[in-house]
Design an enzyme around this catalytic site. Structure first.
Site, PDB file in Angstrom:
ATOM      1  N   VAL A  40      -0.265   2.803  -3.863  1.00  7.36           N
ATOM      2  CA  VAL A  40      -0.015   1.681  -4.717  1.00  7.36           C
ATOM      3  C   VAL A  40       0.827   0.487  -3.970  1.00  7.36           C
ATOM      4  CG1 VAL A  40       1.263   0.806  -6.896  1.00  7.36           C
ATOM      5  CG2 VAL A  40      -0.086   3.041  -6.942  1.00  7.36           C
ATOM      6  N   GLU A  41       1.591   0.816  -3.289  1.00  6.47           N
ATOM      7  CA  GLU A  41       2.303  -0.041  -2.506  1.00  6.47           C
ATOM      8  C   GLU A  41       1.700  -0.851  -1.487  1.00  6.47           C
ATOM      9  OE1 GLU A  41       5.459  -1.329  -2.830  1.00  6.47           O
ATOM     10  OE2 GLU A  41       6.387   0.491  -3.921  1.00  6.47           O
ATOM     11  N   SER A  42       0.927  -0.274  -0.518  1.00  5.94           N
ATOM     12  CA  SER A  42       0.251  -0.773   0.490  1.00  5.94           C
ATOM     13  C   SER A  42      -1.281  -0.684   0.751  1.00  5.94           C
ATOM     14  CB  SER A  42       1.064  -0.586   1.832  1.00  5.94           C
ATOM     15  OG  SER A  42       0.895   0.698   2.116  1.00  5.94           O
TER      16      SER A  42
END
Length: 327
Positions: free
Chosen positions: A212-214
């Site tokens: 989800v972050e990267s």
């Protein structure tokens, strides 16, 4: 302490001794040579002279501690190597030895702390030795099952066998980021699994967060300045003393910070730990729950949803791995 622990640590110790730089005075060289030839009494005498004439030389103290350790003097070894660690707090060779001496003395928590410091300071080889030692000293315990219908995303459910296989994480990383080379994906997988073990986290939760972050992009940069795989903010990276552009260090910082959130808000409140990762701990405490920010609410829901899907991935993992070449 199990024999396996000492086997891992013995390998680390032998490598450290052989790789210690020889930069001190000739008496230190003579002491090291006497030690290598098995003349331990003579070596200790020479190294006592070395530390007397060079009291600020961390390598002299380290060699003295090594000899005293092999002489069967654990108290003297702990004092000498401990002094070396104070003189050179970021020297990975010293830290690996310091961890070993503490482990043999039964001081497991302090030993793990020394090995964790070596992880940040050392070369890839030294990092691998430190990680091995940590795993030997603190194996991951049995993980309690998730509660049915619990929307809070339990942090430590029962794990299938693939969860402990680094090859599976290489496959996952390349599934989300096809541009990763096999070597980079393997490095990311080893770090993700190793640091998850170190901090006793379910690596699938870390995977969900990183996706989800990267999307497993090591060079990802947000408009707010968050960097790397776990999108560490500059201040967080500085506080954790990591280079956010290095995937291994970024994962160390990401996992350590997430573990700190879980410790702060409780393992049964992983949803709050995730909200704090996105919005900050202060916001979660101020609102006494997930803050009313659309981005944070979306973030917690998406990480939680992906995590739950990963919990059911066991039957699909062989198919996923077949899609990708083996190293």
């Amino acid at each position: 302490m199990r024999r396996a622990v000492w086997g891992v640590l013995a390998v680390a110790v032998s490598c450290v001794v052989l790789s210690t730089p020889a930069r001190a005075a000739s008496v230190l060289h003579e002491g090291a040579r006497a030690f290598a030839q098995g003349r331990l009494g003579e070596a200790e005498t020479l190294l006592q002279r070395a530390v007397s004439s060079r009291p600020a030389d961390a390598h002299a103290w380290l060699w003295l501690g090594v000899v005293q350790f092999h002489q069967g003097d654990p108290v003297g070894a702990e004092q000498a190597v401990g002094h070396a660690a104070r003189l050179a707090p970021r020297n990975p060779s010293v830290l690996l030895w310091w961890g070993h001496v503490l482990a043999r003395a039964g001081k497991t928590d302090r030993a793990i702390a020394a090995f964790q410091r070596a992880l940040l300071a050392g070369s890839a080889r030294q990092q691998a030795m430190a990680a091995q030692a940590i795993r030997a000293l603190r194996p991951v315990p049995g993980l309690p099952p998730a509660r049915d219908g619990d929307e809070r995303t339990p942090a430590r459910p029962v794990a299938p066998l693939w969860v402990h296989d680094a090859g599976s994480y290489r496959a996952i990383a390349q599934y989300y980021n096809r541009r990763l080379s096999d070597a980079d994906a393997a490095r990311i997988a080893d770090a993700l699994l190793g640091y998850s073990r170190m901090f006793n986290l379910d690596p699938r939760l870390v995977v969900a967060l990183v996706v989800v972050e990267s999307g497993f992009q090591p060079r990802a940069l947000s408009r707010a300045g968050a960097m790397g795989l776990g999108q560490l903010m500059p201040g967080t990276a500085r506080a954790l003393r990591v280079n956010p552009w290095d995937p291994v260090q970024n994962l160390y910082g990401t996992i350590r910070y997430l573990r700190g959130n879980l410790d702060r808000f409780g393992w049964e409140n992983a949803h709050l730990a995730l909200a704090a990762y996105n919005a900050g701990r202060g916001a979660v405490e101020r609102y006494e729950g997930i803050p009313p920010y659309a981005e944070t609410q979306w973030y917690v829901a998406n990480v939680s949803s992906l995590y739950r899907r990963l919990l059911s991935l066991e039957s699909k993992m062989p198919e996923l791995r077949r899609r990708l070449p083996e190293n």
